[in-house]
Motif scaffolding. Sequence first.
Motif, PDB file in Angstrom:
ATOM      1  N   GLY A 265       1.056  23.259   6.370  1.00  0.00           N
ATOM      2  CA  GLY A 265       2.023  22.311   6.926  1.00  0.00           C
ATOM      3  C   GLY A 265       2.204  21.096   6.045  1.00  0.00           C
ATOM      4  N   THR A 266       1.104  20.603   5.480  1.00  0.00           N
ATOM      5  CA  THR A 266       1.182  19.445   4.597  1.00  0.00           C
ATOM      6  C   THR A 266       1.966  19.778   3.341  1.00  0.00           C
ATOM      7  N   LEU A 267       1.720  20.949   2.769  1.00  0.00           N
ATOM      8  CA  LEU A 267       2.467  21.361   1.575  1.00  0.00           C
ATOM      9  C   LEU A 267       3.949  21.525   1.892  1.00  0.00           C
ATOM     10  N   GLU A 268       4.238  22.061   3.066  1.00  0.00           N
ATOM     11  CA  GLU A 268       5.634  22.235   3.459  1.00  0.00           C
ATOM     12  C   GLU A 268       6.314  20.880   3.576  1.00  0.00           C
ATOM     13  N   GLU A 269       5.637  19.923   4.185  1.00  0.00           N
ATOM     14  CA  GLU A 269       6.193  18.579   4.322  1.00  0.00           C
ATOM     15  C   GLU A 269       6.414  17.926   2.957  1.00  0.00           C
ATOM     16  N   LEU A 270       5.448  18.096   2.061  1.00  0.00           N
ATOM     17  CA  LEU A 270       5.568  17.547   0.708  1.00  0.00           C
ATOM     18  C   LEU A 270       6.803  18.112   0.011  1.00  0.00           C
ATOM     19  N   LEU A 271       6.971  19.421   0.053  1.00  0.00           N
ATOM     20  CA  LEU A 271       8.116  20.057  -0.599  1.00  0.00           C
ATOM     21  C   LEU A 271       9.428  19.670   0.078  1.00  0.00           C
ATOM     22  N   GLU A 272       9.394  19.436   1.387  1.00  0.00           N
ATOM     23  CA  GLU A 272      10.594  19.004   2.090  1.00  0.00           C
ATOM     24  C   GLU A 272      11.058  17.629   1.590  1.00  0.00           C
ATOM     25  N   VAL A 273      10.122  16.706   1.418  1.00  0.00           N
ATOM     26  CA  VAL A 273      10.479  15.366   0.948  1.00  0.00           C
ATOM     27  C   VAL A 273      11.001  15.416  -0.487  1.00  0.00           C
ATOM     28  N   ILE A 274      10.433  16.301  -1.310  1.00  0.00           N
ATOM     29  CA  ILE A 274      10.941  16.499  -2.669  1.00  0.00           C
ATOM     30  C   ILE A 274      12.380  17.030  -2.604  1.00  0.00           C
ATOM     31  N   THR A 275      12.608  17.977  -1.724  1.00  0.00           N
ATOM     32  CA  THR A 275      13.950  18.539  -1.552  1.00  0.00           C
ATOM     33  C   THR A 275      14.931  17.473  -1.085  1.00  0.00           C
TER      34      THR A 275
END
Length: 116
Positions: free
Chosen positions: A18-28
């Motif tokens: 979940g943390t990695l998904e959130e990180l990649l979402e903010v990058i996106t």
Amino acid sequence: MEYRIDDFSWDVNVGGYGTLEELLEVITWAQLGIHDKPVGLLNVDGYYNSLLSFIDKAVEEGFINPSARHIIVSAPTPIELVKKMEEYFPRHEIVASKLSWEIEQFGYPPQCDISR
């Protein structure tokens, strides 16, 4: 992850998928132009080296635009990371306008107050 829209950045703590998904979402979001802030990784003892290598490989293979790679700022110490984040400026092509993104994506009328 802690969202602070008006602040300098987002805080990400080490975690699971979940943390990695959130990180990649903010990058996106940065790539899309929803925000224009850097995404900083405090890379203590090389913790994020594998993730950064994966992203570099995606750039090399053409999946990520090289200019968008610069959205991610990393450093081994907090002082270095803050300095890099203060010096950051977007280099990538913004895909969507920050102002109109939600209106266009969700079909809200321009006068609609979108509160969270």
